[in-house]
Write a protein that holds these residues in place. Structure first.
Motif: not given
Length: 200
Positions: A18-47
């Motif tokens: 309905k929302l025209k997404f490619v459906c991700t059903k596994s966990d993913k890791i993303v990196y936020f690069k910010t003006s203060k520094g970087d951090f790593e986030v696990r996204l709960f695609g499975k849940d």
């Protein structure tokens, strides 16, 4: 009988289509690069496949690049750090009427331990139900901002710096910082996201 069978079809595949997404059903890791520094986030695609698929699409569309952390709420034990894109002109006046533009939303998505699929557009009313949630608010959790009782914003998100059980089951917690929590805790209103990168 028809209503029951229809309800069963409203799952992550239904919303992704309905929302025209490619459906991700596994966990993913993303990196936020910010003006203060970087951090790593696990996204709960499975849940939380719909919420994560929406977020990944936003990253691919580069909508978070060079965006400020637009709201920081400080309490003695916890901070809320809001980021993303606020839909502009949510309301406007025409004549004597206040008209509301449609804010892009996705369904509120929460997952219970004993259930195979997430629940959509369902908010916990009984605090005892929170014991059965798969994902709850902990230090470094990321959630989408809510735009109504059972809807999440499709573009705005927030991080929390500590556990806050009062919000469990009322927001879609769809990820958690796994590296760089100290960077998140230092972020203030002058800081911004340089970019978000998808790892896997």
């Amino acid at each position: 009988m028809q209503a029951c069978s229809y309800k069963n079809k409203i799952d992550s595949n239904y919303y992704c289509q309905k929302l025209k997404f490619v459906c991700t059903k596994s966990d993913k890791i993303v990196y936020f690069k910010t003006s203060k520094g970087d951090f790593e986030v696990r996204l709960f695609g499975k849940d939380n496949p719909v919420t994560v698929s929406n977020f990944l699409q936003n990253i691919e569309n580069n909508i978070y690049a060079n965006q400020k952390f637009y709201k920081i709420i400080n309490y003695p034990q916890i901070r809320f750090i809001h980021g993303g894109v606020i839909p502009e002109n949510e309301l406007y006046i025409e004549g004597n009427q206040t008209l509301y533009k449609t804010i892009p939303t996705i369904p509120l998505e929460i997952k219970f331990k004993e259930e195979v699929k997430p629940r959509y557009n369902y908010q916990i009313k009984n605090p005892n139900e929170t014991e059965n949630l798969v994902n709850t608010f902990e230090s470094g959790s990321i959630s989408m901002v809510k735009t109504g009782k059972n809807k999440s914003s499709s573009t705005e998100f927030f991080f929390v710096t500590s556990k806050i059980s009062e919000l469990d089951g009322r927001y879609s917690v769809f990820g958690k910082i796994i590296k760089g929590l100290d960077i998140l805790k230092k972020i203030n209103k002058e800081d911004y996201i340089k970019e978000v990168l998808i790892s896997n």
